[in-house]
Scaffold this motif. Structure first.
Motif, PDB file in Angstrom:
ATOM      1  N   LEU A 201       0.890  -1.036  -0.319  1.00 40.90           N
ATOM      2  CA  LEU A 201       0.292   0.258  -0.302  1.00 40.90           C
ATOM      3  C   LEU A 201       1.046   1.005  -0.219  1.00 40.90           C
ATOM      4  O   LEU A 201       0.294   2.178  -0.946  1.00 40.90           O
ATOM      5  N   LEU A 202       2.233   0.768   0.717  1.00 35.38           N
ATOM      6  CA  LEU A 202       2.694   2.331   0.779  1.00 35.38           C
ATOM      7  C   LEU A 202       3.546   2.796  -0.359  1.00 35.38           C
ATOM      8  O   LEU A 202       4.029   3.672  -0.641  1.00 35.38           O
ATOM      9  N   ARG A 203       3.807   1.913  -1.014  1.00 37.61           N
ATOM     10  CA  ARG A 203       4.701   1.537  -2.342  1.00 37.61           C
ATOM     11  C   ARG A 203       3.577   1.922  -3.436  1.00 37.61           C
ATOM     12  O   ARG A 203       3.961   2.887  -4.239  1.00 37.61           O
ATOM     13  N   THR A 204       2.619   2.090  -3.304  1.00 38.03           N
ATOM     14  CA  THR A 204       1.900   2.259  -4.340  1.00 38.03           C
ATOM     15  C   THR A 204       1.135   3.339  -4.721  1.00 38.03           C
ATOM     16  O   THR A 204       1.357   4.148  -5.436  1.00 38.03           O
ATOM     17  N   ILE A 205       1.138   4.062  -2.582  1.00 38.02           N
ATOM     18  CA  ILE A 205       0.571   5.348  -2.746  1.00 38.02           C
ATOM     19  C   ILE A 205       1.913   5.914  -3.498  1.00 38.02           C
ATOM     20  O   ILE A 205       1.310   7.468  -4.295  1.00 38.02           O
ATOM     21  N   PHE A 206       3.031   5.835  -3.185  1.00 40.25           N
ATOM     22  CA  PHE A 206       4.264   6.809  -3.369  1.00 40.25           C
ATOM     23  C   PHE A 206       4.010   7.050  -4.528  1.00 40.25           C
ATOM     24  O   PHE A 206       4.645   7.985  -5.957  1.00 40.25           O
ATOM     25  N   ALA A 207       3.787   5.644  -5.650  1.00 43.02           N
ATOM     26  CA  ALA A 207       4.023   5.538  -7.131  1.00 43.02           C
ATOM     27  C   ALA A 207       2.837   6.118  -7.665  1.00 43.02           C
ATOM     28  O   ALA A 207       3.025   7.421  -8.765  1.00 43.02           O
ATOM     29  N   TYR A 208       2.333   6.330  -7.031  1.00 47.68           N
ATOM     30  CA  TYR A 208       0.790   7.286  -7.396  1.00 47.68           C
ATOM     31  C   TYR A 208       0.610   8.532  -7.717  1.00 47.68           C
ATOM     32  O   TYR A 208       0.808   9.428  -8.334  1.00 47.68           O
ATOM     33  N   ALA A 209       1.686   9.137  -6.656  1.00 43.35           N
ATOM     34  CA  ALA A 209       1.689  10.467  -6.614  1.00 43.35           C
ATOM     35  C   ALA A 209       2.907  11.415  -6.998  1.00 43.35           C
ATOM     36  O   ALA A 209       2.262  11.738  -7.853  1.00 43.35           O
ATOM     37  N   GLY A 210       3.489  10.293  -7.048  1.00 45.23           N
ATOM     38  CA  GLY A 210       4.966  10.602  -8.448  1.00 45.23           C
ATOM     39  C   GLY A 210       4.376  11.084 -10.250  1.00 45.23           C
ATOM     40  O   GLY A 210       4.625  11.383 -10.425  1.00 45.23           O
TER      41      GLY A 210
END
Length: 296
Positions: A201-210
């Motif tokens: 969930l954390l890495r998906t949030i960062f990728a989505y934000a980028g």
């Protein structure tokens, strides 16, 4: 121009640092999850790669795994840095154009306060010529980055759709794992599932934000460029043209007319990049994500 150059530098470095963090977390996320599971005492034997691949041979054997891991990670990060370089370049060029417009804006203000009724129109003619050069430079920037912006926005829209789908499924998995842990605190398998879901969930949030920040930057630059050119027409109109000779007034009229030509970055010449376009892109991404979620 010094202020614009510093602002472009800060924005480019900030974008680079954020995308680097998002890329490292996304492409090394599986490895981080494995390390976390090992630290929690779980028996983990898998050796994940930066991206998921289906290979016709056993890729977990040394030294094949190490070579594949380094090659895939370097390849993925090099693509990310190339995209970041293009984004930083278009950002710098747009800030350069806006700085030139600010210079013309100030010259209009200072010149209109000093000019006499029978003064020479040479200075205003120079400002008109400089404005034409700025418009030509902006059009060349649009020609250079129009197709690149189209490919970036289309590709990022698809990525946002799938990342949104992953985010939805991972959120459900994380919630289910926490709910199961509340009734089965001694179950090591449930703890392992909860840890993996939280990291995903954390890495998906960062990728989505980028990806979202990248689309927003392109749309913001198009909006910013258009507003800057419009402000030049307002500055020409607010000058003391009523105290000038008819020749001066005609030259200022040319500047006002040319300022009505909307300067922006287009998507392959189809539509203009603006904050309204960003809203439409995010709405379309959410709609497609809902369709994918229903099909999934």
């Amino acid at each position: 121009m010094t202020t614009k150059a510093r602002l472009a530098k800060v924005c480019t470095y900030s974008l680079l640092v954020f995308n680097s963090m998002a890329g490292i977390l996304y492409f090394r996320g599986e490895n981080l999850i494995t390390v976390m599971r090992l630290m929690l005492g779980f028996n983990v034997t898998s050796r994940p790669l930066p991206i998921k691949l289906l290979l016709p041979f056993d890729a977990e054997q040394s030294p094949i795994y190490e070579v594949l891991f380094v090659a895939l990670f370097v390849h993925s990060m090099s693509i990310m840095y190339t995209v970041n370089f293009l984004s930083g370049l278009v950002l710098t060029l747009v800030f350069h154009v806006s700085g030139q417009i600010d210079i013309i804006h100030r010259k209009f203000k200072s010149f209109s306060e000093k000019i006499s009724y029978y003064g020479s129109s040479e200075t205003i003619g120079m400002l008109v010529e400089k404005h034409n050069k700025v418009i030509l430079f902006s059009e060349n920037v649009d020609k250079l980055f129009s197709f690149i912006a189209l490919m970036q926005v289309l590709g990022n829209t698809l990525v946002i759709c799938f990342l949104g789908l992953v985010f939805t499924t991972v959120s459900i998995a994380a919630s289910s794992a926490r709910w199961s842990n509340s009734f089965s605190l001694s179950n090591r398998l449930m703890k392992q599932s909860s840890t993996g879901a939280d990291a995903d969930l954390l890495r998906t949030i960062f990728a989505y934000a980028g990806i979202t920040v990248e689309i927003f930057m392109f749309c913001f630059l198009g909006e910013y460029l258009g507003l800057k050119n419009k402000s030049l027409g307002d500055a020409a109109y607010e000058s003391l043209w009523y105290n000038m000779s008819p020749g001066h007034g005609r030259n200022i009229l040319f500047v006002i007319m040319r300022s009505q030509k909307h300067l922006t970055i287009t998507l392959g010449g189809i539509t203009n990049l603006s904050l309204e376009a960003f809203t439409s892109i995010m709405k379309a991404s959410a709609s497609y994500m809902s369709v994918l979620n229903a099909m999934y």
